[in-house]
Design an enzyme around this catalytic site. Structure first.
Site, mmCIF file in Angstrom:
data_model
loop_
_atom_site.group_PDB
_atom_site.id
_atom_site.type_symbol
_atom_site.label_atom_id
_atom_site.label_comp_id
_atom_site.label_asym_id
_atom_site.label_seq_id
_atom_site.Cartn_x
_atom_site.Cartn_y
_atom_site.Cartn_z
ATOM 1 N N GLY A 1 37.620 38.531 44.115
ATOM 2 C CA GLY A 1 38.107 39.459 43.084
ATOM 3 C C GLY A 1 37.012 40.433 42.675
ATOM 4 O O GLY A 1 36.946 40.862 41.523
ATOM 5 N N GLY B 1 37.431 44.010 40.653
ATOM 6 C CA GLY B 1 37.916 44.120 39.280
ATOM 7 C C GLY B 1 36.852 44.561 38.295
ATOM 8 O O GLY B 1 35.748 44.985 38.675
ATOM 9 N N GLN B 2 37.193 44.434 37.009
ATOM 10 C CA GLN B 2 36.305 44.938 35.954
ATOM 11 C C GLN B 2 34.952 44.220 35.979
ATOM 12 O O GLN B 2 33.905 44.848 35.920
ATOM 13 C CB GLN B 2 36.974 44.761 34.584
ATOM 14 C CG GLN B 2 36.334 45.585 33.498
ATOM 15 C CD GLN B 2 36.768 45.174 32.088
ATOM 16 O OE1 GLN B 2 37.576 44.267 31.904
ATOM 17 N NE2 GLN B 2 36.230 45.840 31.098
ATOM 18 N N ASP C 1 38.012 40.970 48.059
ATOM 19 C CA ASP C 1 39.124 41.209 47.132
ATOM 20 C C ASP C 1 40.421 41.189 47.946
ATOM 21 O O ASP C 1 40.393 41.445 49.158
ATOM 22 C CB ASP C 1 38.965 42.562 46.411
ATOM 23 C CG ASP C 1 39.760 42.617 45.109
ATOM 24 O OD1 ASP C 1 39.147 42.443 44.036
ATOM 25 O OD2 ASP C 1 40.999 42.814 45.159
ATOM 26 N N TYR D 1 48.636 33.037 30.195
ATOM 27 C CA TYR D 1 47.212 33.274 30.491
ATOM 28 C C TYR D 1 46.370 32.163 29.866
ATOM 29 O O TYR D 1 45.518 31.564 30.520
ATOM 30 C CB TYR D 1 46.831 34.644 29.924
ATOM 31 C CG TYR D 1 45.394 35.081 30.156
ATOM 32 C CD1 TYR D 1 44.930 35.390 31.426
ATOM 33 C CD2 TYR D 1 44.507 35.228 29.079
ATOM 34 C CE1 TYR D 1 43.629 35.824 31.626
ATOM 35 C CE2 TYR D 1 43.214 35.670 29.276
ATOM 36 C CZ TYR D 1 42.769 35.964 30.553
ATOM 37 O OH TYR D 1 41.474 36.403 30.745
#
Ligand code: NAD
Ligand code: AKB
Length: 318
Positions: A8, A11-12, A34, A143
């Site tokens: 990942g 991402g941010q 990713d 989440y």
């Protein structure tokens, strides 16, 4: 030297963490992956190995771990809170699927594993002021459910199989490199973009909504420092409360207006985000992280605002 896999990485967090890992451990020792490799920044693509990897497929992770003799995995794969709430099955399948695969691969290849948790692991029954390290965790979002389950599963793999799992309960993270990916705390990033572009900003959270936050350089240092920490000093593992500041929309707005006096923010609360934010801590107690491995963030709201406005202006207004 460590051999690191980042999942990942587009991402941010991954966009900045990957480059910092390459700076610390060497470009050749950090493999960036990713699901969507095109999301990897140009800097990441040009500085080392980049591969596609779907973290919901354990074989894909295992092959990279075996091929590159990986000993540490940073698993950054998840669907953030607001997006996951709109598609709960996706939130569960991605968050838990990636984690379970990472745990199994880490067990088989004896790799260490870092997976972020979140302030989303708390819920409305949690003490919201000075939230203790060990307290009630009954989140009401998918989440949050994945984060609590992930914390428990990661501790289980440590206790049962000796996998070196470590984790941080990150607050809202503010960064100037990669835009946030569908979270409740995104407003605290979006507001800086609006201010720099000279646009008005509609805040999706109400005045008075206090939330913990942290500037990305502190979050990245925290992740690396935790993974480097002496295991014998760790009483906790999954997961540590960490925070650097807490504020409500009025406070960040006032701080930005010190530099941009004409900047205008209005309120247009988003029902879903407000409900999620209301059940998250106002501010956490992170004394265990400070005592067990020396967590010590450098940025407060004032210092972060100067840096955010400066970096975004250089990038967006050139
Ligand atoms: P992000 O949404 O910006 O990035 C996630 C990345 O994962 C994306 O690049 C996406 O393409 C990739 N991805 C999605 N599905 C994948 C799959 N099946 N296989 C491989 N990659 C896949 O998320 P982020 O903000 O960088 O967050 C990373 C972690 O930190 C998550 O666990 C998140 O819950 C946690 N966290 C983030 C924040 C924050 O404010 N950003 C705060 C607390 C915790
Ligand atoms: C989100 O808002 O979902 C994330 C987080 C705090 O976990 N930024």
């Amino acid at each position: 030297m460590k051999k690191i896999l980042v999942l990942g990485a587009g991402g941010q967090i991954g966009s900045e963490l990957t480059m910092k890992l390459r700076e610390v451990y060497g470009n050749g020792n950090v493999v960036a992956t990713d699901l969507v490799p095109e999301r990897l920044t140009q800097e990441i693509q040009e500085s080392g190995v980049c591969l596609p990897c779907d973290a919901t497929d354990a074989n894909q992770i295992a092959k990279i771990v075996s091929d590159y003799k990986i000993d540490s995995i940073y698993n950054l794969v998840a669907i953030l809170s607001a997006t996951a709430e709109k598609n709960p099955m996706l939130g569960w399948n991605i968050g838990m699927g990636a984690l379970l695969n990472c745990l199994e691969v880490a067990r088989e290849y004896k790799a260490a594993l870092f997976t972020p948790s979140s302030i989303g692991a708390f819920g409305p029954d949690t003490p919201l002021d000075n939230t203790p390290q060990d307290t009630i965790q009954r989140p009401k979002t998918i989440y949050g459910v994945t984060k609590v389950a992930g914390e428990l599963l990661s501790d289980y793999y440590y206790e049962r199989f000796g996998v070196d799992t470590r984790s941080l309960r990150f607050p809202g993270l503010i960064s100037n490199v990669c835009p946030p990916g569908g979270g409740t705390t995104d407003y605290a990033v979006d507001i800086y973009y609006a201010a720099v572009k000279g646009e008005d900003f509609e805040c999706p959270l109400k005045k008075g909504t206090l939330l913990d936050m942290m500037y990305m350089p502190d979050a990245i240092d925290a992740a690396i420092n935790l993974m480097e920490a002496d295991a014998s000093k760790l009483i906790h593992r999954n997961s540590f409360n960490v925070t650097a500041m807490h504020f409500d929309p009025e406070a960040i707005y006032a701080e930005i207006r010190k530099h941009k006096p004409n900047f205008v923010m209005t309120y247009k609360p988003d029902e879903l985000k407000q409900k999620i934010a209301d059940a998250w801590p106002n501010y956490m107690d992170d004394s265990c992280a400070r005592a067990e491995w020396g967590f010590s963030p450098k940025y407060d709201l004032e210092k972060m605002t100067v840096d955010m406005l400066d970096k975004l202006a250089k990038r967006l207004l050139k």
